[in-house]
Design a protein around this motif. Structure first.
Motif, PDB file in Angstrom:
ATOM      1  N   SER A  16     -38.231  91.498  17.287  1.00 20.53           N
ATOM      2  CA  SER A  16     -37.206  92.277  16.587  1.00 20.53           C
ATOM      3  C   SER A  16     -37.696  92.717  15.212  1.00 20.53           C
ATOM      4  O   SER A  16     -37.389  93.827  14.764  1.00 20.53           O
ATOM      5  N   GLY A  17     -38.473  91.877  14.556  1.00 24.54           N
ATOM      6  CA  GLY A  17     -39.012  92.247  13.254  1.00 24.54           C
ATOM      7  C   GLY A  17     -39.950  93.429  13.342  1.00 24.54           C
ATOM      8  O   GLY A  17     -39.831  94.388  12.568  1.00 24.54           O
ATOM      9  N   LEU A  18     -40.883  93.367  14.285  1.00 22.45           N
ATOM     10  CA  LEU A  18     -41.843  94.465  14.430  1.00 22.45           C
ATOM     11  C   LEU A  18     -41.181  95.753  14.896  1.00 22.45           C
ATOM     12  O   LEU A  18     -41.452  96.838  14.354  1.00 22.45           O
ATOM     13  N   MET A  19     -40.311  95.656  15.885  1.00 23.65           N
ATOM     14  CA  MET A  19     -39.651  96.859  16.395  1.00 23.65           C
ATOM     15  C   MET A  19     -38.756  97.505  15.340  1.00 23.65           C
ATOM     16  O   MET A  19     -38.797  98.720  15.151  1.00 23.65           O
ATOM     17  N   SER A  20     -37.953  96.704  14.654  1.00 29.85           N
ATOM     18  CA  SER A  20     -37.072  97.287  13.641  1.00 29.85           C
ATOM     19  C   SER A  20     -37.870  97.832  12.469  1.00 29.85           C
ATOM     20  O   SER A  20     -37.493  98.845  11.866  1.00 29.85           O
ATOM     21  N   PHE A  21     -38.996  97.203  12.147  1.00 30.85           N
ATOM     22  CA  PHE A  21     -39.875  97.691  11.081  1.00 30.85           C
ATOM     23  C   PHE A  21     -40.397  99.090  11.413  1.00 30.85           C
ATOM     24  O   PHE A  21     -40.325 100.013  10.597  1.00 30.85           O
ATOM     25  N   ILE A  22     -40.900  99.251  12.624  1.00 32.76           N
ATOM     26  CA  ILE A  22     -41.469 100.535  13.044  1.00 32.76           C
ATOM     27  C   ILE A  22     -40.388 101.605  13.155  1.00 32.76           C
ATOM     28  O   ILE A  22     -40.526 102.716  12.616  1.00 32.76           O
ATOM     29  N   SER A  49     -31.563  96.209   9.231  1.00 31.80           N
ATOM     30  CA  SER A  49     -31.810  96.522  10.642  1.00 31.80           C
ATOM     31  C   SER A  49     -32.307  95.291  11.391  1.00 31.80           C
ATOM     32  O   SER A  49     -31.899  95.029  12.519  1.00 31.80           O
ATOM     33  N   TRP A  50     -33.193  94.520  10.747  1.00 31.03           N
ATOM     34  CA  TRP A  50     -33.709  93.307  11.366  1.00 31.03           C
ATOM     35  C   TRP A  50     -32.594  92.280  11.539  1.00 31.03           C
ATOM     36  O   TRP A  50     -32.546  91.571  12.553  1.00 31.03           O
ATOM     37  N   ALA A  51     -31.690  92.227  10.585  1.00 33.24           N
ATOM     38  CA  ALA A  51     -30.572  91.282  10.673  1.00 33.24           C
ATOM     39  C   ALA A  51     -29.692  91.574  11.894  1.00 33.24           C
ATOM     40  O   ALA A  51     -29.074  90.669  12.448  1.00 33.24           O
ATOM     41  N   VAL A  52     -29.644  92.825  12.317  1.00 36.92           N
ATOM     42  CA  VAL A  52     -28.897  93.188  13.529  1.00 36.92           C
ATOM     43  C   VAL A  52     -29.784  93.033  14.761  1.00 36.92           C
ATOM     44  O   VAL A  52     -29.340  92.548  15.805  1.00 36.92           O
ATOM     45  N   ALA A  53     -31.048  93.426  14.648  1.00 41.63           N
ATOM     46  CA  ALA A  53     -31.953  93.421  15.798  1.00 41.63           C
ATOM     47  C   ALA A  53     -32.238  92.014  16.327  1.00 41.63           C
ATOM     48  O   ALA A  53     -32.306  91.812  17.540  1.00 41.63           O
ATOM     49  N   VAL A  57     -31.606  90.935  20.170  1.00 43.48           N
ATOM     50  CA  VAL A  57     -32.693  90.593  21.096  1.00 43.48           C
ATOM     51  C   VAL A  57     -32.395  89.263  21.792  1.00 43.48           C
ATOM     52  O   VAL A  57     -32.607  89.132  22.998  1.00 43.48           O
ATOM     53  N   LEU A  58     -31.889  88.294  21.061  1.00 44.10           N
ATOM     54  CA  LEU A  58     -31.598  86.992  21.665  1.00 44.10           C
ATOM     55  C   LEU A  58     -30.524  87.099  22.749  1.00 44.10           C
ATOM     56  O   LEU A  58     -30.571  86.386  23.753  1.00 44.10           O
ATOM     57  N   VAL A  59     -29.574  87.992  22.565  1.00 44.42           N
ATOM     58  CA  VAL A  59     -28.499  88.167  23.548  1.00 44.42           C
ATOM     59  C   VAL A  59     -28.945  89.058  24.705  1.00 44.42           C
ATOM     60  O   VAL A  59     -28.663  88.777  25.871  1.00 44.42           O
ATOM     61  N   VAL A  60     -29.646  90.136  24.393  1.00 45.05           N
ATOM     62  CA  VAL A  60     -29.992  91.139  25.396  1.00 45.05           C
ATOM     63  C   VAL A  60     -31.192  90.734  26.262  1.00 45.05           C
ATOM     64  O   VAL A  60     -31.254  91.108  27.431  1.00 45.05           O
ATOM     65  N   ALA A  61     -32.119  89.971  25.740  1.00 41.55           N
ATOM     66  CA  ALA A  61     -33.332  89.623  26.493  1.00 41.55           C
ATOM     67  C   ALA A  61     -33.030  88.920  27.823  1.00 41.55           C
ATOM     68  O   ALA A  61     -33.593  89.315  28.856  1.00 41.55           O
ATOM     69  N   PRO A  62     -32.159  87.909  27.867  1.00 35.85           N
ATOM     70  CA  PRO A  62     -31.890  87.274  29.164  1.00 35.85           C
ATOM     71  C   PRO A  62     -31.233  88.228  30.168  1.00 35.85           C
ATOM     72  O   PRO A  62     -31.541  88.180  31.360  1.00 35.85           O
ATOM     73  N   ILE A  63     -30.382  89.104  29.684  1.00 38.81           N
ATOM     74  CA  ILE A  63     -29.753  90.097  30.558  1.00 38.81           C
ATOM     75  C   ILE A  63     -30.807  91.044  31.106  1.00 38.81           C
ATOM     76  O   ILE A  63     -30.830  91.359  32.305  1.00 38.81           O
ATOM     77  N   THR A  64     -31.707  91.484  30.250  1.00 38.67           N
ATOM     78  CA  THR A  64     -32.774  92.392  30.654  1.00 38.67           C
ATOM     79  C   THR A  64     -33.691  91.727  31.678  1.00 38.67           C
ATOM     80  O   THR A  64     -34.090  92.361  32.665  1.00 38.67           O
ATOM     81  N   ARG A  65     -34.011  90.452  31.473  1.00 40.44           N
ATOM     82  CA  ARG A  65     -34.857  89.733  32.449  1.00 40.44           C
ATOM     83  C   ARG A  65     -34.200  89.699  33.830  1.00 40.44           C
ATOM     84  O   ARG A  65     -34.875  89.880  34.856  1.00 40.44           O
ATOM     85  N   ARG A  66     -32.895  89.457  33.874  1.00 41.24           N
ATOM     86  CA  ARG A  66     -32.188  89.430  35.165  1.00 41.24           C
ATOM     87  C   ARG A  66     -32.189  90.803  35.826  1.00 41.24           C
ATOM     88  O   ARG A  66     -32.371  90.914  37.043  1.00 41.24           O
TER      89      ARG A  66
END
Length: 80
Positions: A16-22, A49-53, A57-66
């Motif tokens: 999330s840090g790298l993505m929001s930075f870019i 932005s990082w504070a939101v990202a 990511v922690l919430v969306v990542a498991p959903i995305t994996r499924r």
């Protein structure tokens, strides 16, 4: 060293840090161009932005994996 049980949190923090930075850098540059004080403006946009990202990511990542697991078939060679 950080215990392995926190691996997913550390992964989310770095990702999330790298993505929001870019993304915030690109968005800031497209909005204001290469003005004096660009870096300061970019950093003041990136930190919120990082504070939101990060929690996102922690919430969306498991959903995305499924979702991805349902979209791909197992590789027969990978199962030995």
């Amino acid at each position: 060293m950080i215990p392995a049980r926190y691996q997913h949190v550390l992964f989310g923090l770095i990702l999330s840090g790298l993505m929001s930075f870019i993304v915030s850098g690109i968005a800031t540059f497209r909005t204001v161009g290469g003005i004096d004080g660009f870096l300061l403006l970019w950093m003041t946009n990136w930190l919120p932005s990082w504070a939101v990202a990060f929690p996102t990511v922690l919430v969306v990542a498991p959903i995305t994996r499924r979702i991805v697991a349902r979209m791909v078939r197992p590789d027969p060679q990978a199962q030995g």
